[in-house]
Design a protein around this motif. Structure first.
Motif, PDB file in Angstrom:
ATOM      1  N   SER A  89      -4.260   1.480  13.136  1.00  0.00           N
ATOM      2  CA  SER A  89      -5.158   1.073  14.216  1.00  0.00           C
ATOM      3  C   SER A  89      -4.538  -0.029  15.075  1.00  0.00           C
ATOM      4  O   SER A  89      -4.820  -0.133  16.267  1.00  0.00           O
ATOM      5  CB  SER A  89      -6.494   0.600  13.648  1.00  0.00           C
ATOM      6  N   GLN A  90      -3.684  -0.868  14.487  1.00  0.00           N
ATOM      7  CA  GLN A  90      -3.051  -1.952  15.231  1.00  0.00           C
ATOM      8  C   GLN A  90      -1.788  -1.516  15.962  1.00  0.00           C
ATOM      9  O   GLN A  90      -1.550  -1.918  17.105  1.00  0.00           O
ATOM     10  CB  GLN A  90      -2.666  -3.093  14.272  1.00  0.00           C
ATOM     11  N   PHE A  91      -0.967  -0.692  15.305  1.00  0.00           N
ATOM     12  CA  PHE A  91       0.375  -0.422  15.819  1.00  0.00           C
ATOM     13  C   PHE A  91       0.642   1.045  16.146  1.00  0.00           C
ATOM     14  O   PHE A  91       1.717   1.382  16.627  1.00  0.00           O
ATOM     15  CB  PHE A  91       1.426  -0.880  14.791  1.00  0.00           C
ATOM     16  N   GLY A  92      -0.324   1.918  15.896  1.00  0.00           N
ATOM     17  CA  GLY A  92      -0.075   3.338  16.127  1.00  0.00           C
ATOM     18  C   GLY A  92       0.662   3.961  14.954  1.00  0.00           C
ATOM     19  O   GLY A  92       0.968   3.296  13.949  1.00  0.00           O
ATOM     20  N   GLU A  93       0.970   5.225  15.077  1.00  0.00           N
ATOM     21  CA  GLU A  93       1.625   5.932  13.979  1.00  0.00           C
ATOM     22  C   GLU A  93       3.103   5.548  13.891  1.00  0.00           C
ATOM     23  O   GLU A  93       3.781   5.451  14.911  1.00  0.00           O
ATOM     24  CB  GLU A  93       1.513   7.447  14.180  1.00  0.00           C
ATOM     25  N   PRO A  94       3.601   5.337  12.681  1.00  0.00           N
ATOM     26  CA  PRO A  94       5.025   5.029  12.511  1.00  0.00           C
ATOM     27  C   PRO A  94       5.869   6.293  12.528  1.00  0.00           C
ATOM     28  O   PRO A  94       5.353   7.408  12.396  1.00  0.00           O
ATOM     29  CB  PRO A  94       5.062   4.371  11.130  1.00  0.00           C
ATOM     30  N   ARG A  95       7.154   6.103  12.686  1.00  0.00           N
ATOM     31  CA  ARG A  95       8.093   7.225  12.598  1.00  0.00           C
ATOM     32  C   ARG A  95       8.484   7.482  11.152  1.00  0.00           C
ATOM     33  O   ARG A  95       8.613   8.630  10.718  1.00  0.00           O
ATOM     34  CB  ARG A  95       9.340   6.914  13.433  1.00  0.00           C
ATOM     35  N   VAL A  96       8.680   6.404  10.400  1.00  0.00           N
ATOM     36  CA  VAL A  96       9.091   6.496   8.991  1.00  0.00           C
ATOM     37  C   VAL A  96       8.243   5.520   8.179  1.00  0.00           C
ATOM     38  O   VAL A  96       7.993   4.391   8.608  1.00  0.00           O
ATOM     39  CB  VAL A  96      10.588   6.138   8.811  1.00  0.00           C
ATOM     40  N   VAL A  97       7.787   5.953   7.024  1.00  0.00           N
ATOM     41  CA  VAL A  97       7.081   5.091   6.083  1.00  0.00           C
ATOM     42  C   VAL A  97       7.823   5.124   4.755  1.00  0.00           C
ATOM     43  O   VAL A  97       8.031   6.209   4.192  1.00  0.00           O
ATOM     44  CB  VAL A  97       5.622   5.534   5.866  1.00  0.00           C
ATOM     45  N   ILE A  98       8.226   3.957   4.282  1.00  0.00           N
ATOM     46  CA  ILE A  98       8.947   3.858   3.012  1.00  0.00           C
ATOM     47  C   ILE A  98       8.062   3.140   1.999  1.00  0.00           C
ATOM     48  O   ILE A  98       7.584   2.028   2.255  1.00  0.00           O
ATOM     49  CB  ILE A  98      10.280   3.105   3.177  1.00  0.00           C
ATOM     50  N   THR A  99       7.824   3.773   0.865  1.00  0.00           N
ATOM     51  CA  THR A  99       7.006   3.185  -0.190  1.00  0.00           C
ATOM     52  C   THR A  99       7.719   3.351  -1.527  1.00  0.00           C
ATOM     53  O   THR A  99       8.758   4.015  -1.618  1.00  0.00           O
ATOM     54  CB  THR A  99       5.627   3.868  -0.278  1.00  0.00           C
ATOM     55  N   ASP A 100       7.149   2.742  -2.563  1.00  0.00           N
ATOM     56  CA  ASP A 100       7.627   3.039  -3.909  1.00  0.00           C
ATOM     57  C   ASP A 100       7.025   4.390  -4.333  1.00  0.00           C
ATOM     58  O   ASP A 100       6.467   5.113  -3.515  1.00  0.00           O
ATOM     59  CB  ASP A 100       7.285   1.903  -4.876  1.00  0.00           C
ATOM     60  N   LYS A 101       7.070   4.695  -5.600  1.00  0.00           N
ATOM     61  CA  LYS A 101       6.629   6.013  -6.060  1.00  0.00           C
ATOM     62  C   LYS A 101       5.146   6.076  -6.412  1.00  0.00           C
ATOM     63  O   LYS A 101       4.697   7.044  -7.033  1.00  0.00           O
ATOM     64  CB  LYS A 101       7.473   6.443  -7.260  1.00  0.00           C
ATOM     65  N   LEU A 102       4.370   5.072  -6.006  1.00  0.00           N
ATOM     66  CA  LEU A 102       2.933   5.108  -6.239  1.00  0.00           C
ATOM     67  C   LEU A 102       2.320   6.292  -5.490  1.00  0.00           C
ATOM     68  O   LEU A 102       2.408   6.388  -4.270  1.00  0.00           O
ATOM     69  CB  LEU A 102       2.291   3.799  -5.760  1.00  0.00           C
ATOM     70  N   ARG A 103       1.680   7.189  -6.222  1.00  0.00           N
ATOM     71  CA  ARG A 103       1.166   8.421  -5.620  1.00  0.00           C
ATOM     72  C   ARG A 103      -0.043   8.177  -4.711  1.00  0.00           C
ATOM     73  O   ARG A 103      -0.398   9.041  -3.897  1.00  0.00           O
ATOM     74  CB  ARG A 103       0.791   9.410  -6.733  1.00  0.00           C
ATOM     75  N   SER A 104      -0.650   7.013  -4.814  1.00  0.00           N
ATOM     76  CA  SER A 104      -1.812   6.705  -3.981  1.00  0.00           C
ATOM     77  C   SER A 104      -1.474   6.674  -2.500  1.00  0.00           C
ATOM     78  O   SER A 104      -2.364   6.785  -1.647  1.00  0.00           O
ATOM     79  CB  SER A 104      -2.404   5.352  -4.391  1.00  0.00           C
ATOM     80  N   TYR A 105      -0.204   6.532  -2.159  1.00  0.00           N
ATOM     81  CA  TYR A 105       0.192   6.504  -0.751  1.00  0.00           C
ATOM     82  C   TYR A 105       0.219   7.894  -0.110  1.00  0.00           C
ATOM     83  O   TYR A 105       0.125   8.016   1.113  1.00  0.00           O
ATOM     84  CB  TYR A 105       1.595   5.910  -0.615  1.00  0.00           C
ATOM     85  N   ILE A 106       0.375   8.915  -0.899  1.00  0.00           N
ATOM     86  CA  ILE A 106       0.691  10.247  -0.366  1.00  0.00           C
ATOM     87  C   ILE A 106      -0.382  10.756   0.595  1.00  0.00           C
ATOM     88  O   ILE A 106      -0.108  11.096   1.755  1.00  0.00           O
ATOM     89  CB  ILE A 106       0.918  11.245  -1.514  1.00  0.00           C
ATOM     90  N   LYS A 107      -1.642  10.810   0.148  1.00  0.00           N
ATOM     91  CA  LYS A 107      -2.713  11.358   0.978  1.00  0.00           C
ATOM     92  C   LYS A 107      -3.008  10.508   2.206  1.00  0.00           C
ATOM     93  O   LYS A 107      -3.167  11.055   3.308  1.00  0.00           O
ATOM     94  CB  LYS A 107      -3.963  11.562   0.127  1.00  0.00           C
ATOM     95  N   PRO A 108      -3.103   9.175   2.075  1.00  0.00           N
ATOM     96  CA  PRO A 108      -3.367   8.371   3.289  1.00  0.00           C
ATOM     97  C   PRO A 108      -2.300   8.528   4.368  1.00  0.00           C
ATOM     98  O   PRO A 108      -2.626   8.642   5.555  1.00  0.00           O
ATOM     99  CB  PRO A 108      -3.406   6.940   2.757  1.00  0.00           C
ATOM    100  N   VAL A 109      -1.028   8.533   3.966  1.00  0.00           N
ATOM    101  CA  VAL A 109       0.041   8.674   4.952  1.00  0.00           C
ATOM    102  C   VAL A 109      -0.021  10.053   5.610  1.00  0.00           C
ATOM    103  O   VAL A 109       0.104  10.185   6.834  1.00  0.00           O
ATOM    104  CB  VAL A 109       1.419   8.447   4.305  1.00  0.00           C
ATOM    105  N   LYS A 110      -0.255  11.075   4.801  1.00  0.00           N
ATOM    106  CA  LYS A 110      -0.317  12.432   5.339  1.00  0.00           C
ATOM    107  C   LYS A 110      -1.508  12.608   6.277  1.00  0.00           C
ATOM    108  O   LYS A 110      -1.417  13.299   7.304  1.00  0.00           O
ATOM    109  CB  LYS A 110      -0.419  13.432   4.185  1.00  0.00           C
ATOM    110  N   ALA A 111      -2.637  11.955   5.966  1.00  0.00           N
ATOM    111  CA  ALA A 111      -3.842  12.115   6.770  1.00  0.00           C
ATOM    112  C   ALA A 111      -3.795  11.300   8.061  1.00  0.00           C
ATOM    113  O   ALA A 111      -4.227  11.774   9.114  1.00  0.00           O
ATOM    114  CB  ALA A 111      -5.064  11.711   5.949  1.00  0.00           C
TER     115      ALA A 111
END
Length: 236
Positions: free
Chosen positions: A128-150
């Motif tokens: 909401s602040q910066f718009g969609e990123p080009r690349v998102v780098i995270t650790d292997k926490l699976r909780s990131y998968i759905k939010p980033v994809k959505a």
């Protein structure tokens, strides 16, 4: 410290705004306690209580953080996201932090959970602040998968612990603060302090390993000039 006679006094405050701004700067820049800042001011002939300094930091720290956010260039579109545990009153909380590829802190959020709902809440604030990123780098926490994809369906999501060293370094000032002064007292205090602390450190801690001595002095001079401008913008 500059002579505190150059700017109008804040309405309702006994001390000039330069003294208040100096106290806020010293508290965040050097990881000092309010007692330490009290001694620094006393050495300059300014007698003020620890409680007054605490109130100044709480009231005006966010003002300076907001000014720094407002004036910084648009962040890089490559983001690093990570979460680290902090203890508040004996209970685990999670500090979610995001930085861009240049190491600039984009956002922090203290939450009680480390699940997909918490990850979505944090990532939604970023988008909401910066718009969609080009690349998102995270650790292997699976909780990131759905939010980033959505929320950023076109982003390249790279989940790899070894790629996220930059943000691990970004957590160090928080750990240093905890080590010196103990745990945070409340969820609200942690959020308020870290939101201001990250931005103020961003202004006054350039990456010195990337700069020669002359460039570092120029960066420091520019930072102090901006701080003076933000001090002039302070309102009661």
């Amino acid at each position: 410290m500059n002579s505190p006679t150059q700017m109008p006094r804040l309405k309702g405050f006994c001390y000039p705004r330069e003294i208040i701004a100096y106290a806020v700067w010293a508290y965040h820049r050097f990881a000092l306690s309010t007692a330490d800042v009290e001694d620094l001011l006393a050495a300059r002939g300014v007698i003020v209580s620890r409680e007054a300094i605490r109130l100044w930091v709480n009231r005006f720290g966010q003002h300076f953080a907001n000014c720094i956010r407002r004036d910084r260039p648009r962040p890089n579109d490559k983001w690093h996201m990570d979460e680290v545990v902090i203890t508040i009153r004996g209970k685990k909380h999670w500090l979610w932090r995001a930085i861009d590829a240049d190491g600039d802190v984009l956002e922090i959020l203290v939450q009680t959970r480390r699940n997909a709902k918490a990850a979505k809440r944090f990532f939604q604030r970023l988008v909401s602040q910066f718009g969609e990123p080009r690349v998102v780098i995270t650790d292997k926490l699976r909780s990131y998968i759905k939010p980033v994809k959505a929320l950023a369906p076109n982003a390249d999501h790279r989940a790899h612990k070894g790629l996220n060293n930059a943000i691990e370094v970004s957590h160090r000032p928080t750990r240093k603060r905890e080590k010196i002064f103990g745990k945070f007292k409340s969820h609200r205090q942690a959020q308020r302090f870290l939101a201001a602390h990250d931005q103020i450190n961003l202004l006054f801690r350039p990456r010195r390993y990337q700069l020669n001595a002359t460039s570092n002095r120029h960066a420091r001079s520019d930072a102090f000039s901006l701080w003076a401008d933000y001090t002039a913008e302070m309102v009661a």
